[in-house]
Each structure stands twice: as structure tokens, then as C-alpha cells.
Write a protein that holds these residues in place. Structure first.
Motif, PDB file in Angstrom:
ATOM      1  N   PRO A 110     -17.206  35.995  10.073  1.00  0.00           N
ATOM      2  CA  PRO A 110     -17.150  36.273  11.522  1.00  0.00           C
ATOM      3  C   PRO A 110     -17.985  35.298  12.339  1.00  0.00           C
ATOM      4  O   PRO A 110     -17.557  34.839  13.406  1.00  0.00           O
ATOM      5  CB  PRO A 110     -17.691  37.703  11.633  1.00  0.00           C
ATOM      6  N   GLY A 111     -19.180  34.973  11.848  1.00  0.00           N
ATOM      7  CA  GLY A 111     -20.029  34.051  12.582  1.00  0.00           C
ATOM      8  C   GLY A 111     -19.439  32.659  12.678  1.00  0.00           C
ATOM      9  O   GLY A 111     -19.464  32.018  13.732  1.00  0.00           O
ATOM     10  N   VAL A 112     -18.896  32.168  11.570  1.00  0.00           N
ATOM     11  CA  VAL A 112     -18.312  30.821  11.553  1.00  0.00           C
ATOM     12  C   VAL A 112     -17.069  30.757  12.429  1.00  0.00           C
ATOM     13  O   VAL A 112     -16.858  29.783  13.164  1.00  0.00           O
ATOM     14  CB  VAL A 112     -18.000  30.402  10.105  1.00  0.00           C
ATOM     15  N   ARG A 113     -16.236  31.792  12.398  1.00  0.00           N
ATOM     16  CA  ARG A 113     -15.044  31.801  13.261  1.00  0.00           C
ATOM     17  C   ARG A 113     -15.445  31.833  14.733  1.00  0.00           C
ATOM     18  O   ARG A 113     -14.836  31.148  15.569  1.00  0.00           O
ATOM     19  CB  ARG A 113     -14.179  33.012  12.922  1.00  0.00           C
ATOM     20  N   GLY A 114     -16.476  32.616  15.052  1.00  0.00           N
ATOM     21  CA  GLY A 114     -16.948  32.649  16.436  1.00  0.00           C
ATOM     22  C   GLY A 114     -17.469  31.297  16.875  1.00  0.00           C
ATOM     23  O   GLY A 114     -17.219  30.861  18.004  1.00  0.00           O
ATOM     24  N   LEU A 115     -18.193  30.619  15.990  1.00  0.00           N
ATOM     25  CA  LEU A 115     -18.725  29.293  16.329  1.00  0.00           C
ATOM     26  C   LEU A 115     -17.596  28.305  16.577  1.00  0.00           C
ATOM     27  O   LEU A 115     -17.642  27.511  17.521  1.00  0.00           O
ATOM     28  CB  LEU A 115     -19.627  28.800  15.203  1.00  0.00           C
ATOM     29  N   ARG A 116     -16.558  28.356  15.733  1.00  0.00           N
ATOM     30  CA  ARG A 116     -15.416  27.445  15.932  1.00  0.00           C
ATOM     31  C   ARG A 116     -14.768  27.672  17.295  1.00  0.00           C
ATOM     32  O   ARG A 116     -14.460  26.714  18.022  1.00  0.00           O
ATOM     33  CB  ARG A 116     -14.386  27.659  14.825  1.00  0.00           C
ATOM     34  N   LYS A 117     -14.594  28.935  17.673  1.00  0.00           N
ATOM     35  CA  LYS A 117     -13.986  29.234  18.976  1.00  0.00           C
ATOM     36  C   LYS A 117     -14.863  28.744  20.120  1.00  0.00           C
ATOM     37  O   LYS A 117     -14.372  28.186  21.106  1.00  0.00           O
ATOM     38  CB  LYS A 117     -13.741  30.737  19.096  1.00  0.00           C
ATOM     39  N   GLU A 118     -16.169  28.951  19.977  1.00  0.00           N
ATOM     40  CA  GLU A 118     -17.059  28.514  21.052  1.00  0.00           C
ATOM     41  C   GLU A 118     -17.060  26.998  21.179  1.00  0.00           C
ATOM     42  O   GLU A 118     -17.046  26.446  22.287  1.00  0.00           O
ATOM     43  CB  GLU A 118     -18.473  29.030  20.814  1.00  0.00           C
ATOM     44  N   LEU A 119     -17.085  26.307  20.050  1.00  0.00           N
ATOM     45  CA  LEU A 119     -17.023  24.841  20.098  1.00  0.00           C
ATOM     46  C   LEU A 119     -15.727  24.371  20.753  1.00  0.00           C
ATOM     47  O   LEU A 119     -15.731  23.418  21.552  1.00  0.00           O
ATOM     48  CB  LEU A 119     -17.132  24.265  18.682  1.00  0.00           C
ATOM     49  N   ASP A 120     -14.612  25.029  20.440  1.00  0.00           N
ATOM     50  CA  ASP A 120     -13.329  24.657  21.052  1.00  0.00           C
ATOM     51  C   ASP A 120     -13.371  24.832  22.571  1.00  0.00           C
ATOM     52  O   ASP A 120     -12.907  23.969  23.324  1.00  0.00           O
ATOM     53  CB  ASP A 120     -12.193  25.503  20.460  1.00  0.00           C
ATOM     54  N   VAL A 121     -13.931  25.954  23.018  1.00  0.00           N
ATOM     55  CA  VAL A 121     -14.020  26.202  24.464  1.00  0.00           C
ATOM     56  C   VAL A 121     -14.893  25.153  25.143  1.00  0.00           C
ATOM     57  O   VAL A 121     -14.538  24.602  26.199  1.00  0.00           O
ATOM     58  CB  VAL A 121     -14.570  27.620  24.730  1.00  0.00           C
ATOM     59  N   LEU A 122     -16.037  24.859  24.541  1.00  0.00           N
ATOM     60  CA  LEU A 122     -16.956  23.904  25.153  1.00  0.00           C
ATOM     61  C   LEU A 122     -16.367  22.495  25.171  1.00  0.00           C
ATOM     62  O   LEU A 122     -16.611  21.724  26.102  1.00  0.00           O
ATOM     63  CB  LEU A 122     -18.299  23.920  24.419  1.00  0.00           C
ATOM     64  N   ARG A 123     -15.579  22.166  24.152  1.00  0.00           N
ATOM     65  CA  ARG A 123     -14.912  20.855  24.164  1.00  0.00           C
ATOM     66  C   ARG A 123     -13.908  20.781  25.310  1.00  0.00           C
ATOM     67  O   ARG A 123     -13.817  19.768  26.016  1.00  0.00           O
ATOM     68  CB  ARG A 123     -14.188  20.620  22.832  1.00  0.00           C
ATOM     69  N   GLU A 124     -13.158  21.862  25.513  1.00  0.00           N
ATOM     70  CA  GLU A 124     -12.186  21.876  26.607  1.00  0.00           C
ATOM     71  C   GLU A 124     -12.879  21.751  27.966  1.00  0.00           C
ATOM     72  O   GLU A 124     -12.342  21.143  28.888  1.00  0.00           O
ATOM     73  CB  GLU A 124     -11.368  23.167  26.554  1.00  0.00           C
ATOM     74  N   LEU A 125     -14.068  22.340  28.067  1.00  0.00           N
ATOM     75  CA  LEU A 125     -14.820  22.278  29.324  1.00  0.00           C
ATOM     76  C   LEU A 125     -15.649  21.006  29.443  1.00  0.00           C
ATOM     77  O   LEU A 125     -16.314  20.798  30.457  1.00  0.00           O
ATOM     78  CB  LEU A 125     -15.753  23.500  29.435  1.00  0.00           C
ATOM     79  N   CYS A 126     -15.623  20.174  28.397  1.00  0.00           N
ATOM     80  CA  CYS A 126     -16.436  18.948  28.353  1.00  0.00           C
ATOM     81  C   CYS A 126     -17.920  19.275  28.556  1.00  0.00           C
ATOM     82  O   CYS A 126     -18.635  18.603  29.318  1.00  0.00           O
ATOM     83  CB  CYS A 126     -15.964  17.930  29.401  1.00  0.00           C
ATOM     84  N   MET A 127     -18.389  20.301  27.865  1.00  0.00           N
ATOM     85  CA  MET A 127     -19.759  20.757  28.046  1.00  0.00           C
ATOM     86  C   MET A 127     -20.584  20.648  26.769  1.00  0.00           C
ATOM     87  O   MET A 127     -21.614  21.305  26.628  1.00  0.00           O
ATOM     88  CB  MET A 127     -19.773  22.207  28.550  1.00  0.00           C
ATOM     89  N   ILE A 128     -20.150  19.835  25.821  1.00  0.00           N
ATOM     90  CA  ILE A 128     -20.964  19.586  24.641  1.00  0.00           C
ATOM     91  C   ILE A 128     -21.723  18.284  24.870  1.00  0.00           C
ATOM     92  O   ILE A 128     -21.113  17.222  24.959  1.00  0.00           O
ATOM     93  CB  ILE A 128     -20.108  19.494  23.367  1.00  0.00           C
ATOM     94  N   PRO A 129     -23.050  18.339  24.982  1.00  0.00           N
ATOM     95  CA  PRO A 129     -23.803  17.110  25.247  1.00  0.00           C
ATOM     96  C   PRO A 129     -23.822  16.185  24.037  1.00  0.00           C
ATOM     97  O   PRO A 129     -23.411  16.572  22.927  1.00  0.00           O
ATOM     98  CB  PRO A 129     -25.218  17.633  25.561  1.00  0.00           C
ATOM     99  N   ALA A 130     -24.288  14.966  24.253  1.00  0.00           N
ATOM    100  CA  ALA A 130     -24.333  13.988  23.163  1.00  0.00           C
ATOM    101  C   ALA A 130     -25.205  14.486  22.015  1.00  0.00           C
ATOM    102  O   ALA A 130     -24.916  14.239  20.849  1.00  0.00           O
ATOM    103  CB  ALA A 130     -24.844  12.655  23.689  1.00  0.00           C
ATOM    104  N   GLY A 131     -26.286  15.203  22.358  1.00  0.00           N
ATOM    105  CA  GLY A 131     -27.164  15.747  21.334  1.00  0.00           C
ATOM    106  C   GLY A 131     -26.675  17.106  20.882  1.00  0.00           C
ATOM    107  O   GLY A 131     -27.068  18.129  21.436  1.00  0.00           O
ATOM    108  N   ARG A 132     -25.818  17.133  19.872  1.00  0.00           N
ATOM    109  CA  ARG A 132     -25.281  18.396  19.356  1.00  0.00           C
ATOM    110  C   ARG A 132     -25.801  18.602  17.941  1.00  0.00           C
ATOM    111  O   ARG A 132     -25.719  17.708  17.100  1.00  0.00           O
ATOM    112  CB  ARG A 132     -23.760  18.369  19.332  1.00  0.00           C
ATOM    113  N   HIS A 133     -26.351  19.783  17.683  1.00  0.00           N
ATOM    114  CA  HIS A 133     -26.977  20.067  16.402  1.00  0.00           C
ATOM    115  C   HIS A 133     -26.440  21.413  15.904  1.00  0.00           C
ATOM    116  O   HIS A 133     -26.667  22.442  16.543  1.00  0.00           O
ATOM    117  CB  HIS A 133     -28.503  20.121  16.544  1.00  0.00           C
TER     118      HIS A 133
END
Length: 396
Positions: free
Chosen positions: A289-312
Motif C-alpha cells: 500500500p505504501g509503495v503504490r501510494g508513493l507511485r501515485k503521488e510521484l505521478d501527480v507531482l510530475r504532472e504538476l511539474c512540482m518535483i524539484p531537482a533535489g529528489r530523495h
């Protein structure tokens, strides 16, 4: 005499280096050089950092150049000396990577000693130059937002330990902001009793004057400053996205590191913190569940162009009995995992006691990995070079 660590050396070179520095050298076991400096120095006695890293001919040059380039940025107070057949091409590549000196494989103890002395003097000079700059610089700080799609994954634990770890690297220059506006518990995790909280910091005189704002911060014994969460959900709901933007901008002008603990999901306040962030720590527990949630959140943030260069990307509560490997997680989320924090029975008591485990002095695998996370942001070594020779001799 400079503190020397030797890597990638055979027995003969090790003997010559020991002769050159009167035996005062820590020789690392043979094997591949890690590209991450923190991985390299985890092998040292008591975590002491050297003045000089001397690398022999057993280490592939590509690995040496990669490591040296990262050391030049992350640990500028360490000089690298490479033992290799000099050539114009290698000299050029070495200079670009920040390598201080090249020694031929046939160099004797006298030549090695002279190179170590030059490199040690250069390291000491860089530390002298860097230290006043770090203490007096006008900050445009790094805003590090810790985010997760789900609750219960240890977000506040990671944020508080990261902030305390960065405080060790930058005393009086780190602030932690509790942006879980309804149920934030940074104050509890740090054992603080704040006089002022987040709503006070974004409304009234503190929102208009940076000097006033600093008086509204709560200080932890470590030297960390904190903007603690609201006393009630109703008070927290009064904090808006624009309030968060103004607060983080003001703090970034005053502090080198601004660590932001957010609420689960993508609230208005969390989006404001992500929009302002220079770095984002994407956190998940190591379960389906945690990994699937993270994948969805990353997808949303990519669409919004809100993932900064420093991603950890950080996996917390890792347990080999859980059935998921790091490779499984990376395949699921479509990107690499940077830090894996193992499940530890020592973490809940430290949280309940209000003492971050990174400051507890415990020797625990999770502390080791938390320090790796801290080292991704710290521009200078977390452990300053100390009395390495005395400790090494005592251990010999």
C-alpha cells in the motif's frame, strides 16, 4: 601530521605509506570504491574523517574520479591523492575531479610523505577558508520538504532526525517547520513546550518582520529551531497556502536548512511547501500500500511539474521479512531508492521520550542510514576531523 586513509592499495603500497606517515594510516579493506562518500567513510574508526584520502592502483580510475568529484563538493576539507601512472589526460581528468596530487606507482616513502604533507596543508587551508564563510554567509537556504501520501510511515521521525542531524553540521542554522496543521506532533517528538506555534508565526507581527519571526521560534537543546504545530485543528486550519509560502521564504533568508514536516497527502499547505522546496524527501513504508501510494503521488507531482531537482526517495520501516526488495520498489515507482531505513525497536522509545535517535549516541543500523540521509544535504562533513591519530593508535 595529517590524518590519512588509504584505499585501493596492495600490501606493498600499504607498507610504503605506513613508512611515510610513521604508521599513522587507516587502510580500508580491498573492494570497489563506493560512489557515495558517506558509504566510504562508514568504514572508518568512530566515523573520524581524514585530511587526506590516498587511493592506490587497485581502484578503477573511473570510480576514483567519480568519488573524488563528489568529495570535492560534499567534503571540501578532504584532499585526494591518487597513485597512478601520470599522463596529460589523467592529469586533466584529475584536476576536474578535484584530485590534489598524482603519485607514480613507484613512489617511495619520502615522495609519499611530501605529497601527503602538501595535500594535508591544502585540506587545512580549505577548512580555514570555508569555516568563516559558513558562519557569516547570507543564506538563501535549502528548503527540504518531507512528504508522503500516507500517514503512519514515520514522516515526523524522519523529519526531526534529519533536522537534528543537519543542526550538527550547521549549528544555529537549521529550522524545522511542522506543517501538519491539524495534528502536527513535532513538539512532542522533540520534547518541546512551545510558547508560540505555527499560526502565531504566519499571522500578526511575526509575518511582517523577520527579526520578530525569529523570536517566535522554539529552540531545541541541540541548537535546532522549530516552528511547532498548532495547538488545535481549528487553529491550524487558519494557516493557508500563501501563509506557508511567505513563512518558508522568510526562513530561507535566515537559515541554511529549512526542514518541513508535512501532513499525509497533498493538502494546500503541503503543495505550497513543495512549490517552495529546493529538495523533497519522498517517504514511504516498505509495503505494497505504501509503495503504490508513493507511485501515485510521484505521478501527480510530475504532472504538476512540482518535483524539484533535489529528489530523495526514502523507504522507511524496511524489514527483509516483508517480502519486498528494494529492486521491487524501484520497479514499482519507476525510479531509484536513495536511502533505506530499517525497522528498529529503538525508534519508538526514542520518539516517546522526545529524543531523536540520531542524537542518542546509539549504535543502531537505522542511525547509520539516517546519517547517510543527512549527508545528502550537508555541504560539509558531519564529523569534523578530530584526534584521529590518538584514537587509531589506541585501537591498534
Amino acid at each position: 601530521m595529517s590524518r590519512v586513509v588509504l584505499a585501493g592499495a596492495d600490501a606493498e603500497l600499504t607498507r610504503r605509506v605506513q613508512d611515510a606517515v610513521d604508521g599513522d594510516v587507516h587502510a580500508l579493506p580491498p573492494g570497489r570504491l563506493p560512489g557515495d562518500p558517506t558509504r566510504l567513510f562508514e568504514q572508518l574508526v568512530d566515523g573520524e574523517l581524514p585530511d587526506v584520502l590516498l587511493i592506490g592502483t587497485l581502484a578503477p580510475q573511473a570510480e576514483v574520479l567519480t568519488l573524488a568529484g563528489r568529495l570535492d563538493v560534499q567534503c571540501p576539507g578532504i584532499s585526494v591523492v591518487l597513485v597512478a601512472e601520470p599522463s596529460p589526460e589523467l592529469w586533466q581528468a584529475a584536476m576536474r575531479a578535484g584530485i590534489r596530487d598524482l603519485l607514480p606507482p613507484t613512489a617511495g616513502p619520502a615522495e609519499i610523505a611530501a605529497a601527503v604533507d602538501r595535500a594535508g596543508s591544502a585540506a587545512a587551508g580549505r577548512r580555514r577558508v570555508l569555516r568563516p564563510t559558513q558562519e557569516t554567509a547570507s543564506y538563501t537556504g535549502r528548503v527540504i520538504t518531507v512528504a508522503s501520501p500516507k500517514g503512519g510511515v514515520g514522516k515526523t521521525t524522519v523529519a526531526t532526525n534529519l533536522a537534528v542531524g543537519l543542526t550538527a553540521a550547521a549549528p544555529q542554522s537549521t529550522v524545522l517547520v511542522d506543517l501538519d496543521v491539524q495534528f502536527g506532533d513535532v513538539a512532542s517528538a522533540l520534547g518541546l513546550l512551545p510558547e508560540y506555534t505555527l499560526p502565531d508565526a504566519v499571522h500578526g507581527p511575526a509575518s511582517e518582520d523577520t527579526m520578530v519571526l525569529k523570536t517566535f521560534l522554539t529552540q531545541h537543546p541541540s541548537g535546532l529551531y522549530a516552528v511547532c504545530g498548532a495547538e488545535s485543528p481549528a487553529a491550524g486550519d487558519a494557516v493557508t497556502g500563501p501563509d506557508v509560502t511567505r513563512l518558508l521564504a522568510a526562513l530561507a533568508r535566515e537559515f541554511r536548512y529549512v526542514v518541513v514536516d508535512t501532513a499525509p497527502g497533498l493538502s494546500e499547505q503541503t503543495l505550497a511547501a513543495l512549490d517552495r522546496a529546493t529538495d523533497v524527501v519522498m517517504l514511504s513504508s516498505m509495503d505494497v500500500p505504501g509503495v503504490r501510494g508513493l507511485r501515485k503521488e510521484l505521478d501527480v507531482l510530475r504532472e504538476l511539474c512540482m518535483i524539484p531537482a533535489g529528489r530523495h526517495v526514502v523507504m522507511n520501516l524496511a524489514d527483509p521479512r516483508g517480502g519486498l526488495s528494494v529492486r521491487d520498489v524501484e520497479t514499482a515507482i519507476g525510479t531509484g531508492v536513495d536511502v533505506v531505513l530499517p525497522r528498529s525497536a529503538a525508534v519508538p522509545p526514542s520518539t516517546n521520550q522526545g529524543v531523536p535517535i540520531i542524537a542518542s549516541g546509539r549504535r543502531d543500523p537505522v542511525v547509520k542510514e539516517l546519517r547517510r540521509l543527512v549527508a545528502r544535504f550537508a555541504a560539509t562533513p558531519l564529523v569534523q576531523p578530530g584526534r584521529y591519530r590518538a584514537k587509531h593508535r589506541a585501537a591498534s
